[in-house]
Enzyme design. Sequence first.
Site, PDB file in Angstrom:
ATOM      1  N   GLU A  44       0.824  -1.209   0.000  1.00  0.00           N
ATOM      2  CA  GLU A  44       0.000   0.000   0.000  1.00  0.00           C
ATOM      3  C   GLU A  44       0.859   1.261   0.000  1.00  0.00           C
ATOM      4  OE1 GLU A  44      -2.138  -2.948   2.847  1.00  0.00           O
ATOM      5  OE2 GLU A  44      -0.103  -2.555   2.153  1.00  0.00           O
ATOM      6  N   CYS A 104      -0.612   1.081   7.246  1.00  0.00           N
ATOM      7  CA  CYS A 104      -1.101   1.294   5.887  1.00  0.00           C
ATOM      8  C   CYS A 104      -2.493   1.923   5.884  1.00  0.00           C
ATOM      9  CB  CYS A 104      -1.086  -0.017   5.115  1.00  0.00           C
ATOM     10  SG  CYS A 104       0.603  -0.592   4.799  1.00  0.00           S
TER      11      CYS A 104
END
Length: 146
Positions: free
Chosen positions: A49, A80
């Site tokens: 991510e 994330c």
Amino acid sequence: MKKAIEEANLAKIQGEVPIGAVIVDKNREIISTGRNMTRGLKDPTAHAEIIAIRRACHYFRSERLSGCSIYVTLEPCAMCASAISAAHITNLYYGASDLKSGGVEVGPKIFSHEQTHFKTNVFHGFCEEEIIFLMKSFFQSLRNST
């Protein structure tokens, strides 16, 4: 999600935990991709991510990704999920839940926390069986090699 799974498979080939991410714009055009690269880059923040967010921000020359969506194979961890919120990504789509380290529906539940400034829309359960199999087979191969 299929492109995110492709990224996860590339990560697996490189000996990384098989997680992939894809960011699309409001027209559903792929802007960036990412896969786990923590071992290769020797960087604990090099999650799929984060890599995808950095690339998309570079593409747009902005720290905000409003109107974009991110597709991730596994439920994002707290780091994330926080980065997704900080980037103002509108939608998060993920495949399988992460019962050990998840930060969205499991664990700290970043997007439902009162102090989270930007609340991303969350959708999950896409290609879940395929992703669970990918994760289990990766960790099983690690156990078998020791």
